[in-house]
Write an enzyme that holds these catalytic residues in place. Sequence first.
Site, PDB file in Angstrom:
ATOM      1  N   ASP A  92      -2.365   1.009  -7.236  1.00 11.45           N
ATOM      2  CA  ASP A  92      -3.755   1.370  -7.481  1.00 11.45           C
ATOM      3  C   ASP A  92      -3.937   2.872  -7.663  1.00 11.45           C
ATOM      4  O   ASP A  92      -5.037   3.334  -7.962  1.00 11.45           O
ATOM      5  CB  ASP A  92      -4.684   0.822  -6.390  1.00 11.45           C
ATOM      6  CG  ASP A  92      -4.460   1.442  -5.014  1.00 11.45           C
ATOM      7  OD1 ASP A  92      -3.495   2.217  -4.851  1.00 11.45           O
ATOM      8  OD2 ASP A  92      -5.242   1.141  -4.093  1.00 11.45           O
ATOM      9  N   GLU A 116     -11.628   8.878  -8.397  1.00 10.54           N
ATOM     10  CA  GLU A 116     -11.590   9.569  -7.118  1.00 10.54           C
ATOM     11  C   GLU A 116     -10.537  10.668  -7.151  1.00 10.54           C
ATOM     12  O   GLU A 116      -9.490  10.513  -7.811  1.00 10.54           O
ATOM     13  CB  GLU A 116     -11.231   8.604  -5.993  1.00 10.54           C
ATOM     14  CG  GLU A 116     -12.194   7.466  -5.796  1.00 10.54           C
ATOM     15  CD  GLU A 116     -11.776   6.566  -4.644  1.00 10.54           C
ATOM     16  OE1 GLU A 116     -12.632   6.248  -3.818  1.00 10.54           O
ATOM     17  OE2 GLU A 116     -10.592   6.196  -4.572  1.00 10.54           O
ATOM     18  N   GLU A 117     -10.756  11.725  -6.377  1.00 12.48           N
ATOM     19  CA  GLU A 117      -9.803  12.833  -6.330  1.00 12.48           C
ATOM     20  C   GLU A 117      -8.456  12.422  -5.768  1.00 12.48           C
ATOM     21  O   GLU A 117      -7.470  13.129  -5.945  1.00 12.48           O
ATOM     22  CB  GLU A 117     -10.378  13.990  -5.504  1.00 12.48           C
ATOM     23  CG  GLU A 117     -10.950  13.620  -4.147  1.00 12.48           C
ATOM     24  CD  GLU A 117      -9.911  13.399  -3.075  1.00 12.48           C
ATOM     25  OE1 GLU A 117      -8.875  14.096  -3.101  1.00 12.48           O
ATOM     26  OE2 GLU A 117     -10.133  12.533  -2.212  1.00 12.48           O
ATOM     27  N   SER A 118      -8.392  11.276  -5.105  1.00 13.40           N
ATOM     28  CA  SER A 118      -7.134  10.812  -4.523  1.00 13.40           C
ATOM     29  C   SER A 118      -6.305   9.988  -5.503  1.00 13.40           C
ATOM     30  O   SER A 118      -5.507   9.153  -5.092  1.00 13.40           O
ATOM     31  CB  SER A 118      -7.420   9.997  -3.260  1.00 13.40           C
ATOM     32  OG  SER A 118      -8.302   8.923  -3.531  1.00 13.40           O
ATOM     33  N   SER A 161       0.831  -1.195   0.000  1.00 10.62           N
ATOM     34  CA  SER A 161       0.000   0.000   0.000  1.00 10.62           C
ATOM     35  C   SER A 161       0.869   1.249   0.000  1.00 10.62           C
ATOM     36  O   SER A 161       2.062   1.199   0.258  1.00 10.62           O
ATOM     37  CB  SER A 161      -0.882  -0.018   1.243  1.00 10.62           C
ATOM     38  OG  SER A 161      -1.450   1.242   1.477  1.00 10.62           O
ATOM     39  N   HIS A 162       0.213   2.410  -0.237  1.00 13.52           N
ATOM     40  CA  HIS A 162       0.921   3.682  -0.191  1.00 13.52           C
ATOM     41  C   HIS A 162       0.982   4.232   1.224  1.00 13.52           C
ATOM     42  O   HIS A 162       1.581   5.260   1.469  1.00 13.52           O
ATOM     43  CB  HIS A 162       0.226   4.707  -1.089  1.00 13.52           C
ATOM     44  CG  HIS A 162      -1.069   5.196  -0.531  1.00 13.52           C
ATOM     45  ND1 HIS A 162      -2.198   4.428  -0.516  1.00 13.52           N
ATOM     46  CD2 HIS A 162      -1.406   6.369   0.053  1.00 13.52           C
ATOM     47  CE1 HIS A 162      -3.188   5.103   0.035  1.00 13.52           C
ATOM     48  NE2 HIS A 162      -2.746   6.280   0.396  1.00 13.52           N
TER      49      HIS A 162
END
Length: 499
Positions: free
Chosen positions: A262, A342-344, A102-103
């Site tokens: 992702d 998504e904005e992320s 994950s980040h």
Amino acid sequence: MDLLRLLTLYYEERPDPQNPLQRVAFGTSGHRGTSLKGTFTEAHVLAIAQAIADLRASFGATGPLFLAKDTHALSEPAWATALTVLAANGIEVRLEEGYTPSHNPPEDGGLKYNPPTGGPADTRITKAIEERANALLAEGLKGVKRLPLREALKRAKPFDYVGLYVEKIREAVDLEAIRVSSLRLGVDPLGGASLRVWERLAEAYGLNLEVVNPTVDPTFRFMPKDHDGKIRMDCSSPYAMAGLLALKDRFDLAIGNDPDADRHGIVTRKGLMNPNHYLAAAVFHLYTTRTWPGAKVGKTAVTSALLDRVAKALGREVYETPVGFKYFVDGLLEGWLGFGGEESAGASFLRFDGRPFSTDKDGILLGLLAAEILAKREKGPDELYEELAERLGRPHYARKDLPISPEAKARLARLSPEDVKEKELAGEPILAILTRAPGNGEPLGGLKVVTENAWFAARPSGTEDVAKVYAESFKGEEHLKEVLEAALALVTKTLGLST
């Protein structure tokens, strides 16, 4: 079939009764789940793995389970623990040779479960897993089945995750156009899973692509610190992407991924693109180069309203949801949603023929799309965005955290439109007050207020005692400041907070 991804960053092989399962991070919406403040123990992995084994059939999973792990050193024992439980329950486990981290920064970790839809598990599924795992913990793990690791490994089967992805990606992106263009592409996997994918993509399709950072280091010591001094492999952060940004002039386009790939970071000669700006360019390009009859444009409530304007100009309907990629899964799977973003910096879209490609966020896919835009339009996604902004309005976007108590967070999540008494926001009449998403009617978990040229949204953080306040204006930076100030004042007043 289903997927269990271990995002375990801090792990000890002894129980910690002070750390209930609800504090373990579950990736239920494509974001970090609840914050992991205590120690993530072997007991948690045992309980969660057994809960999944007990319940997966009720989620529609009848085939093999795909088990993955991250590149952090402490994920190896967690991965082995989960495998011994899953194999003991008679589940055919498929193993990859690589990793999917994950980040998140090192204090946040856990397990991420994807049901047979391929997308993030929804709240119903994660709640069921949590309740069953908590019961197992309360019983002292008496209901947990295990095999010796050697036996579990014998029962598992290998699976070429990378090979399948590399074979199928051409059904969603025009790789031949990218190859013929000879674009010089740079890629930084930020120490994660996309490294082997990018290497094999370049080889399989003859792309002029250089992986600028092939380092895989469990400590991630090669990473520059993020804005708050933490190590965070966030490809939408100019701090985390400093290494690739320093090399941008060597390439026509550069692409960064967070370590589980992702999320996407798009670097042009002008620098790192704002994720909202890139999504607008991506939507315009996709819906003018693909047919996808009737397919809607999916966006979350806090993603730029420029996507609404792009969709309207293209004659497409917008499907707006609460925050969480899980809300796009059915639409992508069934083909009535062409794109979800998504904005992320997370998004996915359909194949050329309208079939689903991925029902979870895919940073490699969006990175290759940026290269397709440049190859086919002979202009970068940043230039395409500029054209859209000049034509449809230039958005100015900001986010601010408002410290509030746990009680106020709960009140924010329960607000109704009638609780807001204001009629104007920053000099404009309020057109809509939303506590449910207009696309699917699901609760926003907060509040969104919309005017003709601006909007703001406020929602409680899942990890901190703050309200996240997002704001956007199409009338300039000064108006954005007014919107943000008015939003903070409105939220404070509506929640009955002292100023």
